[in-house]
Design a protein around this motif. Structure first.
Motif, PDB file in Angstrom:
ATOM      1  N   ASP A   1      -2.243   1.829  -5.683  1.00  0.00           N
ATOM      2  CA  ASP A   1      -2.428   1.546  -4.260  1.00  0.00           C
ATOM      3  C   ASP A   1      -2.947   0.117  -4.089  1.00  0.00           C
ATOM      4  OD1 ASP A   1      -2.345   2.076  -1.560  1.00  0.00           O
ATOM      5  OD2 ASP A   1      -3.848   3.678  -1.593  1.00  0.00           O
ATOM      6  N   ASP A   2      -2.741  -0.415  -2.898  1.00  0.00           N
ATOM      7  CA  ASP A   2      -3.347  -1.678  -2.449  1.00  0.00           C
ATOM      8  C   ASP A   2      -3.120  -2.833  -3.428  1.00  0.00           C
ATOM      9  OD1 ASP A   2      -4.259  -0.401  -0.166  1.00  0.00           O
ATOM     10  OD2 ASP A   2      -6.160   0.149  -1.076  1.00  0.00           O
TER      11      ASP A   2
ATOM     12  N   GLY B   1       0.797  -1.221   0.000  1.00  0.00           N
ATOM     13  CA  GLY B   1       0.000   0.000   0.000  1.00  0.00           C
ATOM     14  C   GLY B   1       0.826   1.267   0.000  1.00  0.00           C
TER      15      GLY B   1
ATOM     16  N   GLU C   1       2.868   2.455   2.128  1.00  0.00           N
ATOM     17  CA  GLU C   1       2.893   3.154   3.412  1.00  0.00           C
ATOM     18  C   GLU C   1       4.287   3.136   4.032  1.00  0.00           C
ATOM     19  OE1 GLU C   1       0.146   4.624   4.524  1.00  0.00           O
ATOM     20  OE2 GLU C   1      -1.073   3.838   2.891  1.00  0.00           O
TER      21      GLU C   1
ATOM     22  N   SER D   1      -6.537   3.854   0.210  1.00  0.00           N
ATOM     23  CA  SER D   1      -6.648   3.480   1.625  1.00  0.00           C
ATOM     24  C   SER D   1      -5.363   3.893   2.320  1.00  0.00           C
ATOM     25  CB  SER D   1      -6.883   1.962   1.774  1.00  0.00           C
ATOM     26  OG  SER D   1      -5.722   1.241   1.405  1.00  0.00           O
ATOM     27  N   GLY D   2      -5.373   3.872   3.642  1.00  0.00           N
ATOM     28  CA  GLY D   2      -4.181   4.257   4.380  1.00  0.00           C
ATOM     29  C   GLY D   2      -3.855   5.731   4.244  1.00  0.00           C
ATOM     30  N   LYS D   3      -2.562   6.049   4.340  1.00  0.00           N
ATOM     31  CA  LYS D   3      -2.127   7.432   4.320  1.00  0.00           C
ATOM     32  C   LYS D   3      -1.487   7.854   3.004  1.00  0.00           C
ATOM     33  CE  LYS D   3      -1.292   7.626   9.327  1.00  0.00           C
ATOM     34  NZ  LYS D   3      -0.282   7.890  10.388  1.00  0.00           N
TER      35      LYS D   3
END
Length: 238
Positions: free
Chosen positions: A227-228, A79, A81, A115-117
């Motif tokens: 992402d993801d 992701g 992150e 999702s996430g930051k």
């Protein structure tokens, strides 16, 4: 949910990660084309060096309780992150472009990730035909099995070129530094401006594959966010 031509089964400041390509010669050009799964020109026929990117640790394929269930293959920093490596690359991932002056920027982006930051943002800023981000996984545990790579992408004004129609996922098996089996979104790459959408590719892993590469290409003008990411093994046929 919008889908591509084959719907899915399931519904910081900017960092220039490409400074090393300023001195790329014809050999590195071939390597970039090979990693991206693209055909080099006849003038680029000398063999490339083997990939030097870190290889994600192999994960044993364990039979799930549900024989119809997919088994997840762990990816590093799926992701985006994680930390940014000293070379300016997202942890666990490698970023490249076709040879020449810097034409693609790879940036951890805090603005509206899926999702996430954070997500990974890729911008085309020059004339080179493609840039790519990918991760390497040891192929040994998955030989003879079928892998599914999925990830979420969002695009802005992607236009494509003769290599592909915009932004698209890639999933390929490698042997001795060359593609052994390839699935990519090229003719069905995503053009224009789109919101977050999940896409996936499926690949039967050859018995002699050494590495699996999963990632994304951006062909030409525009911006894409990634992402993801997820890599899974399909259950064996019964």
């Amino acid at each position: 949910m919008a889908v591509n031509s084959r719907p899915a089964a399931n519904g910081c400041p900017p960092v220039n990660a490409l400074s090393f390509v300023r001195a790329v010669t014809g050999v590195a050009t071939l390597l970039a084309a090979t990693v991206a799964g693209l055909d080099p020109s006849p003038a680029q026929a000398s063999p490339p060096a083997l990939p030097t990117a870190p290889v994600a640790a192999a994960a044993a394929v364990k039979a799930p309780t549900d024989p119809k269930a997919r088994t997840v293959v762990p990816l590093t920093n799926p992701g985006f992150e994680g930390a940014i490596a000293s070379a300016g690359q997202p942890e666990g991932w490698v970023t490249i472009q076709h040879a020449g002056d810097v034409s693609y920027l790879f940036t951890p982006d805090h603005d509206a990730p899926r999702s996430g930051k954070r997500s990974l943002r890729v911008d085309n800023v020059g004339p080179e035909p493609y840039g790519a981000v990918y991760q390497i996984v040891d192929a040994a545990p998955y030989r003879g099995r079928t892998l599914v790579f999925s990830a979420w992408m969002k695009t802005k004004e992607t236009k494509g070129n003769r290599f592909g129609k915009g932004a698209g996922l890639k999933l390929q098996a490698m042997k001795n530094g060359y593609p052994d089996a390839v699935k990519q979104m090229r003719r069905d790459a995503i053009g224009g401006t789109t919101d977050w959408t999940r896409y996936e590719l499926e690949l039967a892993v050859p018995a002699d594959a050494q590495q699996i590469e999963v990632g994304m290409n951006l062909f030409g003008p525009g911006t894409v966010w990634l992402d993801d990411a997820t890599l899974e093994v399909l259950p064996p046929p019964r």
